[in-house]
Design a protein around this motif. Structure first.
Motif, mmCIF file in Angstrom:
data_model
loop_
_atom_site.group_PDB
_atom_site.id
_atom_site.type_symbol
_atom_site.label_atom_id
_atom_site.label_comp_id
_atom_site.label_asym_id
_atom_site.label_seq_id
_atom_site.Cartn_x
_atom_site.Cartn_y
_atom_site.Cartn_z
ATOM 1 N N LEU A 1 -14.415 -8.254 5.404
ATOM 2 C CA LEU A 1 -13.786 -8.646 6.671
ATOM 3 C C LEU A 1 -12.664 -9.677 6.498
ATOM 4 O O LEU A 1 -11.523 -9.422 6.912
ATOM 5 N N PRO A 2 -12.922 -10.831 5.856
ATOM 6 C CA PRO A 2 -11.837 -11.814 5.732
ATOM 7 C C PRO A 2 -10.655 -11.297 4.921
ATOM 8 O O PRO A 2 -9.510 -11.660 5.191
ATOM 9 N N ILE A 3 -10.917 -10.450 3.913
ATOM 10 C CA ILE A 3 -9.797 -9.973 3.096
ATOM 11 C C ILE A 3 -8.931 -8.996 3.885
ATOM 12 O O ILE A 3 -7.709 -9.024 3.806
ATOM 13 N N TYR A 4 -9.542 -8.135 4.725
ATOM 14 C CA TYR A 4 -8.734 -7.264 5.597
ATOM 15 C C TYR A 4 -7.818 -8.111 6.477
ATOM 16 O O TYR A 4 -6.644 -7.815 6.660
ATOM 17 N N VAL A 5 -8.389 -9.188 7.045
ATOM 18 C CA VAL A 5 -7.637 -10.015 8.001
ATOM 19 C C VAL A 5 -6.502 -10.759 7.308
ATOM 20 O O VAL A 5 -5.358 -10.741 7.761
ATOM 21 N N ILE A 6 -6.791 -11.408 6.167
ATOM 22 C CA ILE A 6 -5.739 -12.198 5.509
ATOM 23 C C ILE A 6 -4.683 -11.282 4.896
ATOM 24 O O ILE A 6 -3.495 -11.611 4.898
ATOM 25 N N CYS A 7 -5.083 -10.125 4.389
ATOM 26 C CA CYS A 7 -4.092 -9.183 3.853
ATOM 27 C C CYS A 7 -3.143 -8.733 4.961
ATOM 28 O O CYS A 7 -1.930 -8.625 4.753
ATOM 29 N N ASP A 8 -3.699 -8.498 6.133
ATOM 30 C CA ASP A 8 -2.874 -8.098 7.270
ATOM 31 C C ASP A 8 -1.893 -9.214 7.645
ATOM 32 O O ASP A 8 -0.712 -8.968 7.896
ATOM 33 N N MET A 9 -2.368 -10.453 7.664
ATOM 34 C CA MET A 9 -1.505 -11.581 8.031
ATOM 35 C C MET A 9 -0.376 -11.784 7.024
ATOM 36 O O MET A 9 0.714 -12.231 7.367
ATOM 37 N N LEU A 10 -0.651 -11.457 5.748
ATOM 38 C CA LEU A 10 0.354 -11.654 4.694
ATOM 39 C C LEU A 10 1.152 -10.376 4.404
ATOM 40 O O LEU A 10 2.060 -10.399 3.568
ATOM 41 N N GLY A 11 0.799 -9.283 5.086
ATOM 42 C CA GLY A 11 1.499 -8.027 4.838
ATOM 43 C C GLY A 11 1.230 -7.461 3.455
ATOM 44 O O GLY A 11 2.071 -6.800 2.849
ATOM 45 N N VAL A 12 0.014 -7.727 2.938
ATOM 46 C CA VAL A 12 -0.369 -7.297 1.584
ATOM 47 C C VAL A 12 -1.337 -6.114 1.708
ATOM 48 O O VAL A 12 -2.216 -6.133 2.569
ATOM 49 N N PRO A 13 -1.209 -5.070 0.868
ATOM 50 C CA PRO A 13 -2.138 -3.934 0.983
ATOM 51 C C PRO A 13 -3.580 -4.331 0.666
ATOM 52 O O PRO A 13 -3.844 -4.897 -0.391
ATOM 53 N N ASP A 14 -4.503 -4.047 1.594
ATOM 54 C CA ASP A 14 -5.880 -4.464 1.327
ATOM 55 C C ASP A 14 -6.526 -3.592 0.249
ATOM 56 O O ASP A 14 -7.615 -3.893 -0.232
ATOM 57 N N ALA A 15 -5.826 -2.521 -0.151
ATOM 58 C CA ALA A 15 -6.333 -1.707 -1.272
ATOM 59 C C ALA A 15 -6.397 -2.535 -2.560
ATOM 60 O O ALA A 15 -7.118 -2.195 -3.500
ATOM 61 N N ASP A 16 -5.635 -3.645 -2.609
ATOM 62 C CA ASP A 16 -5.623 -4.501 -3.807
ATOM 63 C C ASP A 16 -6.683 -5.594 -3.747
ATOM 64 O O ASP A 16 -6.669 -6.515 -4.561
ATOM 65 N N ARG A 17 -7.630 -5.459 -2.790
ATOM 66 C CA ARG A 17 -8.506 -6.606 -2.550
ATOM 67 C C ARG A 17 -9.411 -6.960 -3.724
ATOM 68 O O ARG A 17 -9.733 -8.119 -3.910
ATOM 69 N N ASP A 18 -9.812 -5.977 -4.541
ATOM 70 C CA ASP A 18 -10.665 -6.323 -5.683
ATOM 71 C C ASP A 18 -9.910 -7.179 -6.696
ATOM 72 O O ASP A 18 -10.488 -8.065 -7.330
ATOM 73 N N ARG A 19 -8.608 -6.898 -6.832
ATOM 74 C CA ARG A 19 -7.798 -7.721 -7.743
ATOM 75 C C ARG A 19 -7.680 -9.144 -7.200
ATOM 76 O O ARG A 19 -7.797 -10.118 -7.943
ATOM 77 N N PHE A 20 -7.464 -9.281 -5.884
ATOM 78 C CA PHE A 20 -7.376 -10.627 -5.297
ATOM 79 C C PHE A 20 -8.667 -11.390 -5.536
ATOM 80 O O PHE A 20 -8.652 -12.585 -5.802
ATOM 81 N N SER A 21 -9.789 -10.694 -5.407
ATOM 82 C CA SER A 21 -11.079 -11.360 -5.566
ATOM 83 C C SER A 21 -11.217 -11.934 -6.970
ATOM 84 O O SER A 21 -11.623 -13.087 -7.148
#
Length: 403
Positions: free
Chosen positions: A148-168
């Motif tokens: 949930l938080p990664i979807y929201v922050i990715c949206d705010m930053l215009g970053v693809p949430d498909a990259d969320r595992d890398r961000f983690s």
């Protein structure tokens, strides 16, 4: 040996996931300004009383200059979110810091959070649907708390949430205390830096309706905006802060409320308590992580103890939030406690910029879970919940639940 006579290891080892170490109460009572040994082997000064922590966090003499030659290293490798060179790119105080907060803070107002709330609710509903479809038991951390938080922050930053595992992974290395080697930390930070550089170049070429596009549009320092490096570090910092702390807090909050069934039942009976319940779980979070380190520029006195220039101070907001001097029945969870001036988000000029976002996400999660899964319960005894170790933020490895 009393806490007065020993140099404690810090973070203080603790076997239980949701309860505080016994040393906190001893330190507040007998030794509010304590010597501790950090994972690096260096010594620092630990503050555990509410009044002291509040004062220090608001005092500009206590700075974020943790890369000073005589500052204590937090981890053996150095670097990390508090003391890397990147941490110094955003001005530490004065007009520069206020200017940065004004530019970035426009994205984190209560009004903007209220506008985001319906979308957050839809995401949370969808994630709960997916968890239910996969069947019991679920892992609330992996199924809801993390995404949930990664979807929201990715949206705010215009970053693809498909990259969320890398961000983690990248954010874990930035928050490293003892988990990763120096080589792993440097490689991950290099990759993260390259990624954000490419992302900013793409935003410059094709702006969107997101925070980074708006910071670019404001122009450089000569136009009253930020430098390219400041925008890049802001993006990295928000990705780390915007998902890691809230993702962990969702799991801890739900575990604390389910640890005593009466709490969950009370919220089911009176959902108007959701807002104060969120604040009370933030106050009682005994697994909040490292706390906030500060570097002292000049000799100062705290609680009758003189701290020399060059001292590294660690403010334990979590210990301070259980101070009986500040909170009546401080060890008890009171779901209707109000006012609740806890220090979970810090205080003063450096208080957490994203606190309205975190509060909104936590409230939405609780609203959706109470409505959709009223029979929710922990699928393991509380004593079997395991802490995340070796990082600057606290969390639970998994939060097994059934319904």
């Amino acid at each position: 040996m009393s806490v007065n006579e020993q140099v404690l290891r810090y973070p203080i080892p603790n076997d239980t996931a949701l309860e505080p170490p016994a040393e906190w109460a001893e330190l507040r009572g007998e030794c509010p300004v304590a010597h501790v040994r950090l994972p690096s082997g260096d010594q620092a000064t630990l503050l555990t009383r509410y009044e002291d922590v509040r004062k220090v966090l608001a005092d500009p003499r206590f700075t974020r200059q943790l890369n000073a030659p005589d500052a204590a290293r937090l981890s053996a490798e150095g670097g990390g979110v508090f003391s890397s060179e990147m941490a110094q790119v955003i001005p530490d105080g004065g007009d520069g810091h206020q200017h940065w907060r004004r530019l970035v803070g426009k994205w984190f107002t209560a009004k903007r959070m209220a506008a985001l709330r319906p979308a957050m609710t839809r995401i949370a509903e969808r994630l709960v649907d997916d968890m239910v479809e996969r069947g019991r038991p679920g892992d609330l951390r992996a199924d809801l708390g993390f995404p949930l938080p990664i979807y929201v922050i990715c949206d705010m930053l215009g970053v693809p949430d498909a990259d969320r595992d890398r961000f983690s992974y990248w954010s874990d290395t930035l928050l490293n205390l003892t988990r990763y080697s120096q080589a792993e930390v440097e490689a991950a930070q290099g990759e993260f830096f390259q990624y954000m550089s490419g992302h900013l170049a793409a935003k410059r070429a094709e702006p969107g309706e997101d925070l980074l596009s708006e910071l670019i549009a404001a122009g450089g320092p000569e136009d009253g905006g930020l430098s390219d490096l400041q925008i890049l570090v802001t993006g990295m910092g928000l990705l780390v802060a915007g998902h890691e702390t809230t993702a962990n807090m969702i799991g801890k909050m739900v575990s604390m409320l389910l640890a005593d069934r009466g709490r969950w039942e009370r919220l089911l009976a009176d959902p108007s308590l959701i807002r104060t319940a969120v604040e009370e779980t933030l106050r009682l979070d005994a697994n909040a992580g490292f706390g906030l380190p500060r570097y002292l520029r000049e000799e100062t006195e705290v609680s009758g103890t003189t701290l020399p220039r060059g001292t590294t101070v660690v403010c334990s907001m979590a210990a301070a939030n259980r101070d009986e001097r500040a909170f009546e029945a401080a060890a008890e969870m009171d779901l209707s406690r109000s006012p609740n001036p806890h220090l979970a988000f810090g205080v003063g000029a450096h208080s957490c910029l994203g606190q309205a976002l975190a509060r909104t996400e936590l409230q939405v999660v609780l609203e959706v879970l109470l409505r959709r899964l009223p029979t929710l319960e922990l699928a393991v005894p509380v004593r079997e919940l395991e802490r995340v170790e070796g990082l600057a933020v606290g969390g639970l490895r998994t939060v097994p639940v059934r319904w």
